[in-house]
Design a protein around this motif. Structure first.
Motif, PDB file in Angstrom:
ATOM      1  N   LEU A  82      -4.663   8.437 -12.490  1.00  0.00           N
ATOM      2  CA  LEU A  82      -3.715   8.237 -11.354  1.00  0.00           C
ATOM      3  C   LEU A  82      -4.297   8.492 -10.104  1.00  0.00           C
ATOM      4  CD1 LEU A  82      -0.589  10.110 -12.900  1.00  0.00           C
ATOM      5  CD2 LEU A  82      -0.919   7.703 -12.259  1.00  0.00           C
ATOM      6  N   PHE A 140       2.786   1.578  -3.332  1.00  0.00           N
ATOM      7  CA  PHE A 140       2.219   1.904  -4.333  1.00  0.00           C
ATOM      8  C   PHE A 140       1.684   3.568  -4.308  1.00  0.00           C
ATOM      9  CE2 PHE A 140      -2.221   1.998  -6.599  1.00  0.00           C
ATOM     10  CZ  PHE A 140      -1.575   1.479  -7.744  1.00  0.00           C
ATOM     11  N   LEU A 141       1.155   3.795  -3.140  1.00  0.00           N
ATOM     12  CA  LEU A 141       0.983   5.235  -3.209  1.00  0.00           C
ATOM     13  C   LEU A 141       2.093   6.236  -3.170  1.00  0.00           C
ATOM     14  CD1 LEU A 141      -1.658   7.065  -2.585  1.00  0.00           C
ATOM     15  CD2 LEU A 141      -1.178   6.826  -0.154  1.00  0.00           C
ATOM     16  N   LEU A 160       2.670   6.431  -6.749  1.00  0.00           N
ATOM     17  CA  LEU A 160       1.781   7.349  -7.546  1.00  0.00           C
ATOM     18  C   LEU A 160       2.006   8.891  -7.238  1.00  0.00           C
ATOM     19  CD1 LEU A 160      -1.546   5.773  -6.926  1.00  0.00           C
ATOM     20  CD2 LEU A 160      -0.651   5.890  -9.093  1.00  0.00           C
ATOM     21  N   PHE A 172      -6.508   4.234  -0.955  1.00  0.00           N
ATOM     22  CA  PHE A 172      -5.677   4.489   0.133  1.00  0.00           C
ATOM     23  C   PHE A 172      -5.892   5.788   0.587  1.00  0.00           C
ATOM     24  CE2 PHE A 172      -3.447   1.740  -3.227  1.00  0.00           C
ATOM     25  CZ  PHE A 172      -3.249   0.774  -2.521  1.00  0.00           C
ATOM     26  N   ALA A 198      -5.316   5.953  -6.777  1.00  0.00           N
ATOM     27  CA  ALA A 198      -4.700   6.195  -5.209  1.00  0.00           C
ATOM     28  C   ALA A 198      -5.882   6.284  -4.426  1.00  0.00           C
ATOM     29  CB  ALA A 198      -4.070   7.644  -5.366  1.00  0.00           C
ATOM     30  N   GLY A 228       0.713  -1.366   0.000  1.00  0.00           N
ATOM     31  CA  GLY A 228      -0.051   0.018  -0.059  1.00  0.00           C
ATOM     32  C   GLY A 228       0.706   1.277   0.062  1.00  0.00           C
TER      33      GLY A 228
END
Lengths: 213, 316
Positions: free
Chosen positions: B24, A94-95, A98, B31, B28, A91
């Motif tokens: 994108l 990944f974030l 990004l 989360f 996200a 998590g």
């Protein structure tokens, strides 16, 4: 090729010794605790154990293993660690990744949205009420879900990825590692590589083909 | 012909039609939702700071007291002196903490200079051990080593003739800031270095080779390549610790506090615990933690702005 001079040797020696001393400082207390646990209980209580264990026995450890519920608790802990770690790494990485994408809508805002929660502390009672409303009291998910996104790791991943050369990702894309979902990006990369936009390339190609016929 | 080659220049996904910048964000969003639920929702608890909160009663039937708890932090001279003392301790501990935060960088830079692999691994493993035990266990260790009777250090010092009788190291409040900082370093140094070691591993080896060809010695390599390589990580952590200036945590100070050293060991977090949790004053604790959050976020953005002026780049 690499010459080791006199200064280099002094440097190395001091370095080795320095780390040796600090390592001993870190490890000795643990050794000291350990020899107390395996020494004769009355001797260690009176402070007679200093450097070496005396009257070695393992009854203290046997007693600990007899504690009820220990195996269940250990299992819960191990499960939490394994599952929690996997999901947190996934998590947060990944974030964090990004957030390195400059094209993301409202990137700075959302990044700050995540980061400042590190400094929020709402005390335990509202936390408990939230968990209760989500049905997560006495539920294993209470360990897992809140830990998936750790702002600190998000920051670390973002910083680390940003320190990588951008060209690395671009060349990987050219090699087909990621693929071109974004046609604009493809066009740009194509132009950088070939020297013209794909449309131009196609037109010219068609012209050549027509001429060849 | 390959569909990608058709010269379509709109940054849209062919299948979904969502432009990339929102795509994108969409990736996200799960989360961000978690952050919203677990990071922001509990903040409604800050309203307790404005009530005379007694646990177990619903908020609607509690007594509303406005800013009473915020004002109570400084509302009489005695209280004001207390806060001054506590803030002095807090600032001292934080400054010492920030000053020592460079140590893991130095540790990492010098550790990678050790070329004997097994020795490097041994050092790295054993120095991270203290990080894995709680402060309560650190105190247990401190007690075994430094306690008044049967403490190892007392025995050694007397044996070597440096002191005549037992000294109660743990009770005295002398140099307590320094002692606390040393414990902090002992516990966190090896662990803190891991991040920097990882950063050093990420440095391109070709840089070193190129510098060696240019005739750079070991120290120059460390100074001009390794150090700049870990600086981005260091600045990020520095920024975060500046924002944490008034949050020292309480565990460490809680386990080491006693009647003799309390005056110089009581940092803000411990003070809040001592006055509110022990005294069962939940609203006061909430008011302080609310103020702390605000101060931290302000500090975070101030430090970030400073970083922009000084280094030309922001961190958050």
């Amino acid at each position: 090729m690499h010459k080791t001079g006199w200064g280099d040797k002094v440097f190395s020696t001091v370095n080795y010794i320095g780390f040796g001393i600090f390592t001993l400082l870190c490890a000795f207390p643990f050794y000291y605790l350990f020899i107390q646990t395996i020494s004769d209980n009355s001797l260690s209580a009176s402070g007679a154990i200093t450097w070496l264990p005396k009257g070695i026995h393992f009854n203290n450890y046997v007693e600990v293993l007899k504690v009820k519920g220990l195996s269940t608790a250990a299992l819960v802990s191990v499960g939490r660690t394994v599952i929690g770690t996997i999901l947190t790494v996934f998590g947060s990485a990944f974030l964090g990744y990004l957030f390195t994408k400059r094209k993301m809508a409202g990137r700075v805002f959302w990044y700050r949205f995540v980061v400042i929660t590190m400094y929020f502390n709402a005390s335990i009672i509202p936390w408990f009420i939230i968990m209760m409303n989500l049905g997560m009291v006495n539920n294993y998910l209470a360990y897992i879900l809140p830990a998936i996104v750790s702002p600190f790791y998000v920051i670390l991943v973002k910083t680390f990825v940003e320190s990588l050369p951008e060209a690395l990702e671009e060349s990987a894309e050219i090699d087909g590692a990621i693929g071109f979902d974004d046609n604009k990006h493809f066009s740009r990369t194509f132009r950088e590589r070939v020297g013209m936009y794909p449309t131009e390339y196609r037109t010219i190609h068609q012209v050549i083909e027509v001429n060849a016929e | 012909m390959n569909p990608a080659l058709q010269g379509e220049t709109k940054p849209q996904n062919v299948k979904t039609g969502i432009s990339q910048k929102y795509r994108l964000l969409l990736y996200a969003s799960p989360f961000l939702l978690l952050i919203l639920v677990f990071g922001y929702f509990p903040l409604y608890g800050w309203t307790y700071a404005f009530y005379n909160y007694k646990p177990g009663i619903p908020l609607s039937s509690e007594q509303f007291v406005g800013f009473k708890w915020f004002l109570s932090i400084i509302n009489n001279p005695y209280q004001f002196e207390e806060i001054k003392r506590v803030m002095t301790n807090t600032f001292a501990m934080s400054l010492l903490g920030i000053a020592t935060s460079i140590l893991p960088v130095i540790f990492a830079i010098f550790l990678v200079e050790i070329k004997t692999n097994w020795y490097k691994k041994l050092v790295q493993t054993l120095t991270t051990l203290p990080n894995f035990i709680s402060w309560v266990l650190v105190y247990a260790i401190a007690f075994m080593l430094f306690s008044y009777d049967n403490g190892l250090i007392n025995k050694i010092m007397i044996g070597l003739g440096f002191q005549d009788g037992n000294i109660n190291y743990l009770a005295s409040g002398e140099y307590i800031w320094l002692k606390m900082t040393l414990w902090n370093v002992w516990k966190g140094l090896g662990w803190g270095a891991i991040l920097y070691i990882a950063a050093i591993m990420g440095i391109d080896q070709e840089l070193y080779d190129a510098a060696k060809v240019d005739g750079a010695g070991r120290v120059r390599l460390m100074w001009h390549i390794t150090l700049p390589g870990v600086m981005p990580t260091f600045f990020v952590l520095l920024l975060l610790s500046i924002a944490n200036f008034i949050n020292n945590g309480m565990e460490q100070y809680f386990v080491f506090q006693n009647a003799l050293n309390k005056d110089s060991i009581e940092v803000l977090d411990l003070y809040v615990y001592n006055t509110s949790m022990v005294g069962n004053n939940f609203s006061f604790a909430t008011a302080v933690s609310m103020l702390k959050s605000v101060v931290s976020v302000v500090l975070l953005f101030v430090a970030n702005q400073c970083s922009k002026w000084v280094r030309g780049e922001t961190i958050i």
